[in-house]
Design a protein around this motif. Structure first.
Motif, PDB file in Angstrom:
ATOM      1  N   ASP A 177      61.932 -17.825  39.911  1.00  0.00           N
ATOM      2  CA  ASP A 177      61.984 -19.130  38.711  1.00  0.00           C
ATOM      3  C   ASP A 177      60.439 -19.409  38.519  1.00  0.00           C
ATOM      4  OD1 ASP A 177      61.979 -22.006  38.421  1.00  0.00           O
ATOM      5  OD2 ASP A 177      63.872 -21.379  37.390  1.00  0.00           O
ATOM      6  N   TRP A 178      60.364 -19.309  37.417  1.00  0.00           N
ATOM      7  CA  TRP A 178      58.861 -19.863  36.710  1.00  0.00           C
ATOM      8  C   TRP A 178      58.390 -20.938  37.377  1.00  0.00           C
ATOM      9  CZ3 TRP A 178      56.374 -16.665  32.581  1.00  0.00           C
ATOM     10  CH2 TRP A 178      55.009 -17.091  32.297  1.00  0.00           C
ATOM     11  N   GLN A 179      58.870 -21.786  37.012  1.00  0.00           N
ATOM     12  CA  GLN A 179      58.617 -23.279  37.496  1.00  0.00           C
ATOM     13  C   GLN A 179      58.480 -23.587  39.131  1.00  0.00           C
ATOM     14  OE1 GLN A 179      61.009 -22.903  35.319  1.00  0.00           O
ATOM     15  NE2 GLN A 179      60.633 -24.216  33.257  1.00  0.00           N
ATOM     16  N   GLN A 180      59.367 -22.957  39.712  1.00  0.00           N
ATOM     17  CA  GLN A 180      59.427 -23.339  41.084  1.00  0.00           C
ATOM     18  C   GLN A 180      57.982 -22.303  41.644  1.00  0.00           C
ATOM     19  OE1 GLN A 180      63.021 -21.859  42.841  1.00  0.00           O
ATOM     20  NE2 GLN A 180      64.366 -23.513  41.659  1.00  0.00           N
ATOM     21  N   ALA A 181      57.887 -21.293  41.086  1.00  0.00           N
ATOM     22  CA  ALA A 181      56.867 -20.525  41.522  1.00  0.00           C
ATOM     23  C   ALA A 181      55.531 -21.136  41.386  1.00  0.00           C
ATOM     24  CB  ALA A 181      56.833 -19.038  40.688  1.00  0.00           C
ATOM     25  N   MET A 182      55.348 -21.733  40.133  1.00  0.00           N
ATOM     26  CA  MET A 182      53.948 -22.418  39.914  1.00  0.00           C
ATOM     27  C   MET A 182      53.908 -23.751  40.819  1.00  0.00           C
ATOM     28  SD  MET A 182      52.788 -20.636  37.393  1.00  0.00           S
ATOM     29  CE  MET A 182      53.732 -19.211  38.379  1.00  0.00           C
ATOM     30  N   GLN A 183      54.718 -24.230  41.437  1.00  0.00           N
ATOM     31  CA  GLN A 183      54.515 -25.311  42.347  1.00  0.00           C
ATOM     32  C   GLN A 183      53.770 -24.998  43.383  1.00  0.00           C
ATOM     33  OE1 GLN A 183      58.413 -27.049  43.131  1.00  0.00           O
ATOM     34  NE2 GLN A 183      58.707 -27.518  41.079  1.00  0.00           N
ATOM     35  N   THR A 184      53.884 -23.744  44.043  1.00  0.00           N
ATOM     36  CA  THR A 184      53.148 -23.439  45.353  1.00  0.00           C
ATOM     37  C   THR A 184      51.943 -22.403  44.975  1.00  0.00           C
ATOM     38  OG1 THR A 184      54.970 -21.602  45.845  1.00  0.00           O
ATOM     39  CG2 THR A 184      55.186 -23.949  46.468  1.00  0.00           C
ATOM     40  N   ALA A 185      51.886 -21.826  43.831  1.00  0.00           N
ATOM     41  CA  ALA A 185      50.922 -20.566  43.574  1.00  0.00           C
ATOM     42  C   ALA A 185      49.616 -21.157  43.789  1.00  0.00           C
ATOM     43  CB  ALA A 185      51.198 -20.017  42.432  1.00  0.00           C
ATOM     44  N   PRO A 186      48.620 -20.285  44.073  1.00  0.00           N
ATOM     45  CA  PRO A 186      47.266 -20.691  44.335  1.00  0.00           C
ATOM     46  C   PRO A 186      46.684 -20.376  43.127  1.00  0.00           C
ATOM     47  CG  PRO A 186      47.471 -18.569  45.058  1.00  0.00           C
ATOM     48  CD  PRO A 186      48.921 -19.138  44.764  1.00  0.00           C
ATOM     49  N   ASP A 187      45.429 -20.785  42.885  1.00  0.00           N
ATOM     50  CA  ASP A 187      44.452 -20.680  41.708  1.00  0.00           C
ATOM     51  C   ASP A 187      43.824 -19.327  41.856  1.00  0.00           C
ATOM     52  OD1 ASP A 187      45.328 -22.937  40.565  1.00  0.00           O
ATOM     53  OD2 ASP A 187      43.557 -24.005  41.001  1.00  0.00           O
ATOM     54  N   ALA A 188      43.555 -18.521  40.695  1.00  0.00           N
ATOM     55  CA  ALA A 188      42.875 -17.474  40.683  1.00  0.00           C
ATOM     56  C   ALA A 188      41.632 -17.378  39.882  1.00  0.00           C
ATOM     57  CB  ALA A 188      43.498 -15.998  40.427  1.00  0.00           C
ATOM     58  N   ASP A 189      40.338 -16.964  40.472  1.00  0.00           N
ATOM     59  CA  ASP A 189      39.147 -16.951  39.642  1.00  0.00           C
ATOM     60  C   ASP A 189      39.161 -15.825  38.864  1.00  0.00           C
ATOM     61  OD1 ASP A 189      38.063 -19.149  40.563  1.00  0.00           O
ATOM     62  OD2 ASP A 189      37.145 -18.317  42.335  1.00  0.00           O
TER      63      ASP A 189
END
Length: 655
Positions: free
Chosen positions: A231-243
């Motif tokens: 699920d997109w919204q759930q995945a974004m809650q814990t995803a790290p940032d990328a350079d």
């Protein structure tokens, strides 16, 4: 301005040479391409500025900025934030079909893209991997494209709602490690569930995709497959940032598929360096757009226009882009575009001629436009299909603004011929996209490869090398690229279009090469017939095809869509249209077959399906194109052609 006045104006322009400030640019771009395109490259931030501007060592395959390195996402977002402009709006999202609208700043865009890019990396997506994006017109689609660019992955956007078998064929060719999709798209007719189509495509594809990310929309909740779908919204809650990852200028940024004549889709490759340079150059010189300006391309991210001028082009120069989930009519009416332009202060607007024809049909007198303040709008651009003079003239009369026809292709990625509104406006000649853009050396050749005289009809080609931003090849298929585009005229790119140049160097694209009608040895373009039919005050749009004739080889057959409120009998309409064509083109046209039809069959991008209609008329089996907007229109065509004595009802389509 009437057509007669327009022709008189064009004739008067021949008596005095047109002063064109862009001529020096054209000369330098053709005679000193390395100098010209090196200067253009300075519009961007490079991790390693190129020293080799043009590499011709693999002719006829050319590459630009071979030893340069950069990141397209950094150039589109990060550098504007670092320059202190993070609070400026990057995207206005307007969705009349869901009755929502909101704006996204460059700061917000950066945060969203960094997070999504980080999620992709956490799922094992690496530089050079392919990611298929099968999504509607929502900001998350732009996030997905930019997130791939950020980490050096190659995105391939497939128009949301494409048939499962067509999506499967693109998955097989691109071999993605992941698919990003949504639960549904929204059309005026209702919700279109994407997830079942995606599931079917993944089941059909021989290449197996292990991971999918699904954006759940409120209008339809998709069932997710455990272990594969996230699920997109759930995945974004814990995803790290990328350079950002630095990539070579020649590394692919994306693959965009076009329909191939063999049934196997052609994957047009766009590189990172040339693409970014060309789009940044074009925003200023063609569209007159700079940092802080508002630009709207009313297209879809599934098409090349959406790639170039909804997502990348405006953001590369720090402008504000408008994403619109709706139609020119019906969401809610024929003034939707005009009200949106006024509300968001759009400076330059880009749409397809078919959209203007739809508006013209619904509101022929421009009554809905009255009271809408378009003082912000400087000009409107049209592209995507041939623009007949009547449509352009009508739009200019209604808007009181320059209406700029321009011509380009999925393969070129940006305009080939256009009035350069950021340099100086040349006289507008309805029916022509004006002169070639600097970098494109356009010629018109006969079948033997000789350049034809001004005003003579022929095949439109572009002398190699193509400028930065045009396709360097097809995805993993150099030979197919050479065979399809470079072999007919060695040293030239074959556009597939036919037309002519006038004495002022204005280009006229009249039809596809295979849409030329051979009437008793006379080569006549469908575009010229359609141009004449659209002069009739009752006609909103027209399509002409060549049908088989035992005596003449081929004869033209016309189908016209009438404006709302027109009351004209079939016989009277036919007599008037036949007389009009005879007057404008002559008896040689042998034009006698014409009828009204409620709606023409088109692709979702607005191109009329002439080849399919021709097969129906000639009783040949045909395939329903994957890009068709409304399959029911083909039955309308069969019915109307049957009344004209063509189209055997026993010949059915192949799906």
């Amino acid at each position: 301005m009437t057509d007669t006045q327009a022709q008189a104006q064009a004739q008067s322009q021949k008596t005095s040479p047109i002063q064109d400030p862009a001529e020096a640019m054209r000369t330098e771009a053709s005679e000193q391409p390395q100098t010209y395109w090196r200067a253009a490259a300075e519009l961007l931030h490079w991790d390693s500025f190129p020293t080799q501007i043009l590499d011709d060592s693999r002719s006829p395959l050319y590459s630009w900025y071979t030893d340069g390195a950069l990141n397209s996402c950094y150039n589109a977002i990060d550098r504007h934030v670092e320059a202190g402009r993070g609070e400026q709006t990057a995207i206005h999202y307007v969705s009349p079909v869901t009755e929502t609208a909101y704006s996204i700043s460059y700061n917000e865009l950066l945060a969203q893209v960094k997070r999504l890019a980080g999620y992709l990396v956490s799922q094992g997506v690496q530089r050079g991997d392919r990611v298929v994006i099968y999504m509607p017109m929502v900001p998350e689609t732009a996030y997905a494209m930019l997130a791939c660019a950020r980490i050096g992955a190659i995105h391939s956007v497939v128009f949301g709602g494409f048939a499962a078998n067509e999506l499967a064929s693109r998955i097989n060719d691109a071999k993605p490690v992941m698919v990003l999709s949504a639960s549904c798209g929204i059309e005026p007719s209702g919700v279109v569930a994407y997830k079942p189509l995606l599931d079917s495509a993944l089941a059909q594809a021989s290449h197996k995709v292990a991971k999918c990310l699904i954006l759940q929309r409120p209008q339809y909740q998709a069932e997710l497959q455990p272990g594969r779908d996230a699920d997109w919204q759930q995945a974004m809650q814990t995803a790290p940032d990328a350079d950002c990852v630095s990539v070579k200028a020649t590394d692919p940024l994306y693959i965009l598929y076009t329909s191939g004549t063999t049934g196997q889709p052609k994957g047009v490759v766009r590189d990172n360096g040339g693409h970014a340079v060309a789009l940044a150059w074009s925003m200023k010189h063609i569209y007159d757009i700079e940092a802080g300006d508002i630009f709207w391309a009313a297209s879809d991210v599934g098409w090349v226009v959406g790639h170039s001028y909804i997502v990348y082009g405006p953001l590369l120069v720090g402008a504000t882009t408008l994403m619109y989930e709706g139609k020119p009519v019906g969401t809610p009416d024929a003034a939707a575009f005009w009200r949106t332009i006024a509300k968001y202060k759009v400076k330059s607007f880009f749409t397809a001629p078919t959209a203007i024809r739809a508006i013209k049909r619904e509101d022929p007198d421009g009554l809905l436009l009255r009271g809408v303040d378009l003082g912000c709008l400087k000009q409107m651009f049209l592209a995507g299909e041939r623009c007949d003079p009547d449509t352009l003239i009508w739009a200019q009369q209604q808007l009181g603004k320059p209406v700029i026809d321009h011509w380009w292709q999925t393969e070129t990625g940006w305009p080939v011929a256009c009035n350069l509104m950021g340099v100086a406006q040349l006289p507008i000649k309805p029916g022509s996209p004006a002169r070639p853009v600097p970098g494109y050396q356009v010629q018109v050749l006969d079948e033997s490869g000789k350049q034809v005289a001004a005003g003579d009809y022929g095949n439109v080609v572009i002398k190699l090398p193509l400028p930065p931003g045009a396709l360097p090849t097809l995805w993993q298929n150099d030979q197919r690229y050479i065979d399809s585009y470079l072999s007919m005229y060695p040293g030239y790119y074959l556009t597939g279009d036919a037309g002519y140049m006038d004495e002022d160097g204005y280009l006229y694209i009249m039809s596809r090469i295979d849409d030329v009608i051979n009437v008793a040895g006379h080569r006549l373009s469908t575009g010229r017939f359609e141009e004449v039919l659209c002069q009739h005050p009752a006609v909103a749009e027209a399509a002409v095809i060549g049908v088989e004739d035992k005596l003449k080889g081929q004869v033209p057959l016309g189908l016209v869509v009438l404006k709302n409120g027109v009351t004209l009998g079939d016989d009277e309409l036919r007599q008037q249209l036949v007389a009009l064509v005879r007057s404008e083109i002559g008896p040689v046209a042998a034009f006698r077959l014409v009828s009204a039809i409620p709606k023409l069959p088109k692709t979702r991008s607005g191109k009329i399906l002439r080849a399919t209609m021709r097969k129906i008329a000639d009783n040949q089996a045909y395939t329903v194109p994957a890009t068709i907007e409304d399959p029911a229109t083909l039955e309308l065509v069969r019915h109307v052609l049957g009344k004209l004595g063509y189209a055997d009802s026993q010949v059915k389509e192949h799906r």
